[in-house]
Scaffold this motif. Structure first.
Motif, mmCIF file in Angstrom:
data_model
loop_
_atom_site.group_PDB
_atom_site.id
_atom_site.type_symbol
_atom_site.label_atom_id
_atom_site.label_comp_id
_atom_site.label_asym_id
_atom_site.label_seq_id
_atom_site.Cartn_x
_atom_site.Cartn_y
_atom_site.Cartn_z
ATOM 1 N N UNK A 88 -9.684 60.068 -2.546
ATOM 2 C CA UNK A 88 -9.695 59.208 -1.367
ATOM 3 C C UNK A 88 -10.977 59.358 -0.542
ATOM 4 N N UNK A 91 -13.872 57.682 -2.272
ATOM 5 C CA UNK A 91 -13.796 56.224 -2.207
ATOM 6 C C UNK A 91 -14.175 55.745 -0.811
ATOM 7 N N UNK A 92 -13.656 56.444 0.194
ATOM 8 C CA UNK A 92 -13.981 56.058 1.576
ATOM 9 C C UNK A 92 -15.472 56.171 1.829
ATOM 10 N N UNK A 95 -17.267 53.119 0.624
ATOM 11 C CA UNK A 95 -17.196 51.977 1.545
ATOM 12 C C UNK A 95 -18.085 52.191 2.757
ATOM 13 N N UNK A 100 -18.842 46.955 -1.220
ATOM 14 C CA UNK A 100 -17.811 45.958 -0.931
ATOM 15 C C UNK A 100 -16.592 46.229 -1.810
ATOM 16 N N UNK A 101 -16.814 46.973 -2.885
ATOM 17 C CA UNK A 101 -15.747 47.245 -3.844
ATOM 18 C C UNK A 101 -16.011 48.603 -4.493
ATOM 19 N N UNK A 115 -13.098 41.588 -10.700
ATOM 20 C CA UNK A 115 -13.566 41.979 -9.373
ATOM 21 C C UNK A 115 -14.982 41.481 -9.112
ATOM 22 N N UNK A 118 -14.851 37.612 -8.524
ATOM 23 C CA UNK A 118 -14.375 37.205 -7.199
ATOM 24 C C UNK A 118 -15.505 37.312 -6.178
ATOM 25 N N UNK B 564 -7.506 39.604 -2.757
ATOM 26 C CA UNK B 564 -7.555 39.901 -4.187
ATOM 27 C C UNK B 564 -8.282 41.208 -4.429
ATOM 28 N N UNK B 565 -9.143 41.603 -3.491
ATOM 29 C CA UNK B 565 -9.975 42.775 -3.762
ATOM 30 C C UNK B 565 -9.521 44.025 -3.026
ATOM 31 N N UNK B 567 -7.135 47.410 -2.253
ATOM 32 C CA UNK B 567 -6.125 48.372 -2.638
ATOM 33 C C UNK B 567 -5.841 49.290 -1.447
ATOM 34 N N UNK B 569 -6.557 52.422 -0.663
ATOM 35 C CA UNK B 569 -7.642 53.193 -0.058
ATOM 36 C C UNK B 569 -8.458 52.296 0.869
ATOM 37 N N UNK B 570 -8.826 51.120 0.317
ATOM 38 C CA UNK B 570 -9.655 50.205 1.074
ATOM 39 C C UNK B 570 -8.979 49.759 2.346
#
Lengths: 128, 732
Positions: A88, A91-92, A95, A100-101, A115, A118, B564-565, B567, B569-570
């Motif tokens: 976690x 991942x944070x 961002x 963006x992903x 992904x 999109x 759509x993008x 989850x 965590x986000x």
């Protein structure tokens, strides 16, 4: 579509780099592969890209640092992280440096295609 | 008193266990009994006529003669001393009898007693663990060598002192002193503390209360164990696991990625046999990924890096959630899931995500191991202390040997079915750890061929449930009645879809097709909840959340990210309250919106904690505050109040003066200093004459006490106090 969509991929593991390149090229993207974060930053100077895919653990400059530089150089250029660091906090962090992903390895190629697709659709739509 | 015949007297003296010597003023022995002869290992005949000073062992005992001389100086007074003579520990008792001008010396052999006590001392001293023995008032009565080293305090300095008076680190002293509330507790407690931050010395402290045979409380024994090395190994182990798991992901990414490409036909056509083989590779690489994830999870839980959130958890909702999520899986196998439980289960305190993980794990196991068209049952019951939830399958059952080992790490029952089903062997181990962390337990019952039942317990907070259910008479009312939802998406089709579903639930639905519009409406209409798309032209979803957050008028509105993008965590990293992925599952949408609104209601609820051992008053207060804005929690003791109160953070505490037992100041202090209750308003009530009690009560600032004839008075007082504290003012 007038010109091909250009994607910059930074990944030090050759097998994975090739996997990403193959997968995205089959979708009709123009994929440029480099081996570390610094090389990704350098590549941006040579030509415009529509999206950047960054691994996190790379030599010379890691993905977090590269993402930070890229957002400074080209604000608005979508960045996607692709990493084995799946906790976690990691991942944070992705961002927080402007991604963006964040796609966790191992990933399904279809998930990657979806992904990326999109994000490309949205940013292209905005430009048109 | 009749004079005893000398022979009778001698006979009597020969029968007693204590040695008796009688000497004249020249210290010459004139009488010795059998016991004296035995203790001094000299025949009686050899003793008589001897001078005391010539007795071989007496001669080396300077003290003995001092005692004798003193006895002669002060006739009639008894002189006592201990001595070691002939290898024995003796108690000498010496008295000069003036009338008969003789010295009477009695000798008691306490060798065995001394040996026993020396043995106990030696055992204590050479125990590798530190031992600290405290008496009933918390004063040190014993500190062994290991404890001296660990605490860097000598026993001599520590004796008679309480832990707080020892010269040790404050934090350590706090842990050692323990919770005052547990002082006479019959429970064994285990704690960990840092002795020295620089050297990172860790200590495990096990406290055991001591009672004698009459069940009188004698004090505590505290075992101190240096666990520094264990901690270091544990940390290394966890770092190792974390590194390895990252390293394993890299080759797995290639394996999985290329296999997926081939299986999905992205690398040209493949034959059936090749497809079969590739599927096997894929299944096994997926299993490896699952194993790595479980391993990481377990290592984080075991290392204590997973901190449980401690919130009131509604188990009815948790069970509903798990049922909704696993329905598809069960439907694929044409299985039926039955649910038996009371209308509402008591609240438990814990981490709802982790409790859901436990339920999910058990239920998905049950689905996996139950054959097609089989039945799976969930049963929940509750008593005053525990909620018990069982998940049963109608699978092949588990043998008694396997039942014992089932919860161990990496243990997998070996049969064709488990090989077919797959799994990591870590799931149940994680489940067990999580249940234990919540203060519960888990076990399995099984019969070969019939199926297995996994049951776990969680401690219930009290019999009162959070009043999230509608008031009676409004059962027909839809969940959305009187609530407003703002739906934001730049695609009109999606807006329409979400609107349709929420309309059905009775919400008033507002719509916005851009971020700008959304911010405008949110500020004007103050909806109860917002559903928000992320990738929008102009101001995107993340920016909308940021701006909503900046504006004090809209900052408290929960946002569900619908994208759509997204989850988990986000979603949370961007400040969303929840998330839904497109394509939208209608039922999930309904449920998520309802839950978030209920959660918000709960956050606005006023929590009342009632401390009362008779419970009579609790029921009455509950009745008086039977609306959605209030939740009443009972506590039967101050200890219970502290454990419940620090979690629910009550706005008001109602305390029965009887519970304070004349020491209200201390109890109020204790409640105040506990986390979560420093701001609470405390109301003390008594059924007695308030005037009399007032003298004995010290009431801290902001507290109120009242003498009550009726519950109405308490209720009025609660309202009054809340208004004064400005809590009620914020209610809708």
């Amino acid at each position: 579509m007038a010109s091909k969509i250009r994607i910059l991929v930074a990944e030090d593991e050759q097998d994975i780099g090739r996997l990403v390149k193959y997968t995205l090229e089959r979708q009709g993207y123009d994929v440029h592969l480099v081996g570390d974060g610094q090389a990704a930053v350098d590549a941006l100077e040579r030509g415009p890209f529509d999206l950047v895919l960054l691994d996190v653990m790379m030599p010379v400059m890691d993905g977090y640092a590269a993402a930070g530089k890229i957002s400074d150089l080209e604000p608005g250029l979508p960045i996607v992280m692709l990493s084995a660091k799946a906790q976690k906090v990691e991942v944070e962090k992705g961002y927080s440096v402007g991604a963006l992903e964040y796609i966790c390895k191992p990933f399904n190629p279809r998930e990657l295609v979806e992904k990326v697709g999109v994000i490309i659709d949205r940013t292209r739509g905005r430009k048109d | 008193m009749a004079r005893l015949n000398r022979r009778v007297a001698e006979w009597i003296l020969s029968t007693i266990g204590e040695g008796v010597l009688v000497a004249d003023l020249a210290e010459k022995i004139v009488f010795a009994n059998d016991a004296a002869a035995a203790i001094l290992k000299t025949p009686k005949t050899a003793l008589i006529g001897q001078c005391l000073r010539n007795l071989p062992d007496f001669a080396t005992q300077e003290l003995t003669f001092e005692t004798i001389e003193r006895a002669v100086e002060r006739p009639g007074e008894r002189r006592v001393q201990t001595a070691r003579i002939a290898g024995k520990a003796l108690v000498l008792n010496c008295r000069y009898v003036v009338e008969s001008k003789c010295l009477v010396i009695t000798i008691r052999d306490i060798t065995d007693l001394v040996k026993t006590s020396e043995r106990v001392e030696a055992v204590l001293a050479s125990t590798a663990d530190g031992l600290l023995v405290l008496d009933e008032a918390g004063r040190t009565t014993h500190l062994n060598r290991a404890a001296e080293t660990i605490l860097n305090v000598t026993e001599r300095d520590a004796l008679g002192k309480t832990v707080g008076e020892l010269h040790i680190r404050e934090e350590l002293a706090d842990v050692l002193a323990g919770d005052e509330g547990l002082f006479k507790s019959e429970q064994r407690t285990e704690e960990e503390a840092t002795v020295d931050e620089e050297t990172e010395k860790y200590l495990k402290i096990v406290t055991t209360p001591v009672f004698d045979r009459q069940n009188t409380f004698l004090g505590h024994i505290k075992m101190l164990r240096d666990v520094t090395a264990e901690k270091r190994v544990e940390r290394m182990k966890n770092e190792f696991i974390s590194t390895v798991s990252h390293e394993l992901r890299t080759p797995l990414t290639s394996i999985k990625g290329y296999v997926d490409l081939m299986l999905e036909g992205d690398a040209g056509d493949i034959g059936d046999i090749q497809r079969d083989f590739l599927k096997i590779v894929k299944q096994n690489s997926d299993r490896l990924v699952g194993l790595i994830n479980d391993l990481l999870d377990l290592s984080r839980i075991e290392s204590g890096r997973v901190q449980l959130r401690k919130d009131p958890v509604n188990l009815d909702e948790a069970i509903d959630d798990v049922l909704v999520t696993s329905r598809t899986l069960a439907e694929e196998k044409k299985q039926v899931i039955t649910l038996v439980k009371p209308e509402s289960l008591p609240i438990v305190i814990g981490d709802s995500d982790r409790i859901t993980q436990v339920l999910m794990n058990l239920l998905s196991n049950a689905i996996k191991y139950t054959p097609e068209e089989g039945t799976i049952g969930i049963t929940a019951v509750a008593d005053k202390r525990f909620v018990k939830i069982s998940v049963s399958d109608t699978g092949i059952g588990i043998s008694p040997i396997d039942q014992v080992k089932l919860f161990e790490k990496f243990y997998r029952v070996d049969n064709s079915l488990t090989r077919e089903v797959g799994g990591t062997g870590l799931g149940l181990s994680i489940v067990k750890t999580l249940v234990r962390m919540h203060g519960g337990d888990i076990w399995v019952e099984s019969e070969a061929g019939k199926g297995s039942t996994f049951t776990f317990t969680l401690p219930a907070v009290g019999k009162v449930s959070l009043k999230s259910k509608e008031e009676p008479g409004t059962e027909e009312e839809l969940p959305g009645a009187g609530r407003t939802v703002l739906v934001v998406d730049d695609e009109p089709d999606i807006v329409r879809l979400v609107q349709l579903q929420l309309d059905k639930d009775g919400y008033r639905v507002l719509t916005a097709l851009s971020g700008e519009e959304a911010l405008d409406i949110a500020k004007r209409e103050r909806p109860d909840i917002i559903t928000l798309d992320i990738l929008m032209e102009g101001i995107n979803g993340f920016e909308v959340i940021r701006r909503l957050d900046e504006d004090p008028e809209t900052t408290s509105i929960p946002v569900i990210i619908v994208s759509i993008i997204c989850d988990e965590e986000q979603c949370y990293s961007f400040g969303g309250a929840s998330y839904l992925t497109k394509p939208i599952d209608r039922e999930k949408l309904s449920l998520t919106v309802k839950r978030l609104i209920e959660k918000r209601d709960k956050e606005r609820q006023v929590f009342i904690l009632v401390i009362d051992d008779e419970n009579g008053i609790t029921g009455l207060i509950e009745e008086a505050f039977q609306t959605k804005e209030y939740a009443v929690y009972p506590a039967r003791s101050v200890d219970e109040a502290i454990s419940v109160g620090s979690t629910i953070k009550p706005n008001v505490i109602v305390l029965d003066a009887k519970m304070a037992a004349g020491d209200s100041h201390r109890i109020i202090e204790r409640l105040r200093t506990c986390g979560g209750m420093s701001e609470a308003q405390i109301i003390m009530f008594t059924e007695y004459d308030a005037e009399k009690l007032a003298d004995r009560m010290v009431v801290t600032d902001g507290d109120d006490r009242c003498s009550v004839a009726s519950v109405d008075a308490i209720a009025r007082k609660i309202d009054e106090v809340l208004e004064k504290a400005g809590v009620r003012g914020e209610q809708d």
